[in-house]
Design an enzyme around this catalytic site. Sequence first.
Site, PDB file in Angstrom:
ATOM      1  N   GLY A 132      -1.848  -4.253   0.942  1.00  0.00           N
ATOM      2  CA  GLY A 132      -1.927  -5.462   1.753  1.00  0.00           C
ATOM      3  C   GLY A 132      -0.941  -6.544   1.367  1.00  0.00           C
ATOM      4  N   ASP A 185      -4.358   6.906  10.086  1.00  0.00           N
ATOM      5  CA  ASP A 185      -3.951   5.589  10.592  1.00  0.00           C
ATOM      6  C   ASP A 185      -2.521   5.576  11.115  1.00  0.00           C
ATOM      7  OD1 ASP A 185      -2.388   5.600   8.271  1.00  0.00           O
ATOM      8  OD2 ASP A 185      -3.509   4.002   7.282  1.00  0.00           O
ATOM      9  N   HIS A 196       0.201   5.261   6.758  1.00  0.00           N
ATOM     10  CA  HIS A 196       0.314   5.610   5.343  1.00  0.00           C
ATOM     11  C   HIS A 196       0.566   7.100   5.170  1.00  0.00           C
ATOM     12  CE1 HIS A 196      -1.993   1.809   5.290  1.00  0.00           C
ATOM     13  NE2 HIS A 196      -1.213   1.578   4.246  1.00  0.00           N
ATOM     14  N   SER A 221       0.807  -1.217   0.000  1.00  0.00           N
ATOM     15  CA  SER A 221       0.000   0.000   0.000  1.00  0.00           C
ATOM     16  C   SER A 221       0.841   1.269   0.000  1.00  0.00           C
ATOM     17  CB  SER A 221      -0.936   0.015   1.211  1.00  0.00           C
ATOM     18  OG  SER A 221      -0.193  -0.096   2.416  1.00  0.00           O
ATOM     19  N   ASN A 235       3.981  -5.298   5.668  1.00  0.00           N
ATOM     20  CA  ASN A 235       2.846  -6.089   6.159  1.00  0.00           C
ATOM     21  C   ASN A 235       3.301  -7.351   6.884  1.00  0.00           C
ATOM     22  OD1 ASN A 235       0.605  -4.426   5.331  1.00  0.00           O
ATOM     23  ND2 ASN A 235       1.207  -4.920   3.245  1.00  0.00           N
TER      24      ASN A 235
END
Length: 194
Positions: A59, A169, A172, A22, A88
């Site tokens: 992801g 979040d 990002h 991402s 991830n």
Amino acid sequence: MQAGGAGQPADADATVLVMGDSLSAAYGMAAREGWVALTAARIAERKPDWDLVNASISGETTAGGAARIVDALVRHRPEVVVIALGANDGLRGLPTAQSAANLARMIGAAHGAEAEVLLVGMQMPPNLGAAYTEAFAQNYRTLAERFDVALLPFLLAPIALDRGAYQADNLHPVAAAQPKLRDHVWTELEPLLD
């Protein structure tokens, strides 16, 4: 210039393939605002004989990248592969040896296709423990040395400590931070485009 996942244009002499997650797929913003699309635009200006294909998926893990890379290499026939995976894996606390093995498979596949590699590293926050955090970061250094590939140790280095550079979040980066990431990656990518 190709910032999407479509095939290589017939007139492109050489291709950069980005395999990321991402952070490379412009999560939370328009695709054109992400560092990969900004890099594609720079390549179009400065290296017109080159093309860029972004095969990043939000992801994505190193296992997913290892599973997809052969198909991507066959489809796009890149001269340079940017591997920007692992975040991830780390967020899920996967064993670092497993991540290293997957990244090694990706590098080996790229080398088998006679492509140069830029390995883009990631760092984990300390909540998983100092031993994990250090082993995770060391993976990238060890692989770059073992396979003699270009290394950018930490993608987010230019913005790591700037809370305002991240979306809600806190994982990002925002669109305004993407030019800094493009410039950071460019320091290691540009020498591979000769």
